[in-house]
Design an enzyme around this catalytic site. Sequence first.
Site, PDB file in Angstrom:
ATOM      1  N   THR A   6     -21.177  26.566 -25.433  1.00  0.00           N
ATOM      2  CA  THR A   6     -20.956  25.541 -24.622  1.00  0.00           C
ATOM      3  C   THR A   6     -22.070  24.478 -24.094  1.00  0.00           C
ATOM      4  OG1 THR A   6     -21.869  27.081 -22.716  1.00  0.00           O
ATOM      5  CG2 THR A   6     -19.488  27.176 -23.058  1.00  0.00           C
ATOM      6  N   ASP A   7     -23.263  24.980 -24.539  1.00  0.00           N
ATOM      7  CA  ASP A   7     -24.602  23.991 -24.358  1.00  0.00           C
ATOM      8  C   ASP A   7     -24.146  22.450 -24.917  1.00  0.00           C
ATOM      9  OD1 ASP A   7     -25.636  26.211 -23.438  1.00  0.00           O
ATOM     10  OD2 ASP A   7     -27.440  25.995 -24.310  1.00  0.00           O
TER      11      ASP A   7
HETATM   12  N1  GLU Z   1     -26.641  28.621 -25.728  1.00  0.00           N
HETATM   13  C1  GLU Z   1     -25.480  29.054 -26.484  1.00  0.00           C
HETATM   14  C2  GLU Z   1     -24.680  28.112 -27.069  1.00  0.00           C
HETATM   15  O1  GLU Z   1     -24.255  27.038 -26.627  1.00  0.00           O
HETATM   16  C3  GLU Z   1     -24.672  29.987 -25.626  1.00  0.00           C
HETATM   17  C4  GLU Z   1     -24.125  29.316 -24.437  1.00  0.00           C
HETATM   18  C5  GLU Z   1     -22.786  29.456 -24.637  1.00  0.00           C
HETATM   19  O2  GLU Z   1     -22.035  29.476 -25.723  1.00  0.00           O
HETATM   20  O3  GLU Z   1     -21.949  29.308 -23.525  1.00  0.00           O
HETATM   21  O4  GLU Z   1     -23.967  28.304 -28.044  1.00  0.00           O
END
Ligand code: GLU
Length: 428
Positions: free
Chosen positions: A176-177
């Site tokens: 999500t990042d």
């Molecule tokens: N920081 C990681 C990413 O963006 C985990 C956060 C997530 O997927 O929600 O892959």
Amino acid sequence: MSYSQTLSDRLDSLQAANGDVLRVTSGDRTYEGTLMPHHDFSDPDVLVLKLKSGYNVGIRIDGADGIELVQRPEAPIRKQKEKTVAGDKPRIAIIGTGGTIASFVDYRTGAVHPALSTDALVSQVPELGDLAEIDSKVLFSIFSENMAPQHWQELALAVANELNKGAEAVLIPHGTDTMGYTAAALSFMLGEIPRPVILVGAQRSSDRPSSDAASNLLAAARFAIEQDVAEVCVLMHDSPSDDSFAVHFGTRVRKMHTSRRDAFHSINVAPLANISPGGVAVNHPHRRKGDVKVEARIGLEKDVVLLQYFPGMRPWHFERAISGSHGAVVAGSGLGHVNKEMVEFISKAIYGGTPVVMTSQCLNGATNLGVYDTGRDLLKAGVITVDDMLPETAYVKLMWSLANSDDVAKTMRTPIANEMSERREMHV
Ligand code: GLU
């Protein structure tokens, strides 16, 4: 790591396999649910059941706990692919990239790893097999902070290939990042598409009780099949509950909370669609499904910088940051401002051939450089204004424009993929 010998013997004695419904009595609690795959990071004495509510629960089994086989489904999860007759159902391609949605908690360290294969992820959402023939593969298995423009390019080619092979939709589980950046990049690179491309993430890994991985993936598949929408979009929870989702244009969406499941918001526009138990509300005109062949234009100028202006920023900060770059996006203060001292250096950069695009760190609202002196001076210096475009979308679009357009300023100011609301000429 596999199950401990004891737990594996107990499951073998019941001939229990993934997809079977088990009842586990542990102390004074009883759990009934579908046995989920065991993975490399699971504790060897923990089995994971998907409860009727959709939540997964991990149960540590000791010798005294009871395990019973309740039901063996006629078509176990592992057989879904063979059961599906091609042509029976639409084909959905799922291209895994990693992130929390494809992660497991390592019970030994507490860390979360992007370790889940797309097949394993899909097997946790058996309902997908009722909707479509699922064709899944892993393209990357990384956290999205490690995504770089070359990943966007590779992904765009893989998506174009699936759409051109006739996929009804392409779903992209993603961290999500930086999901918004990838969504924007695909929006520009893919151009016109015949069917939807939906990025989905999760704020909780799929082995946590409150995981949003399965519900987001399933909602995306349903939306893709049932709605006549052919856009690059992002689908995530719309509220803390598990039954409402928002679908966002890929160029308008931002992660606005570090941990909430409804972290993603459309900025400056309503979401493309809202999904609730009452139905689907589509809020914008959009492209419809068709047969167009995707001609991905994946060229990107990778030496572009995205800078946030801050009080106290000195010209040399700017000069250093843009040295060697072929373009810069500045998230200015308020309507799109920087301090007076910097204007001359921005002007120098522009006359030296480095386009500078002004956006606002307010995010909400459009830039307007016609109101204050600073803005007017920046316009005279030749900055490109992009109205209410998000800074990160402007960054991706500038990379794309530098590689694909002879008139970067014009392309930046022309809406291509719903990235800006209106086009107003600025005069000084
Ligand atoms: N920081 C990681 C990413 O963006 C985990 C956060 C997530 O997927 O929600 O892959």
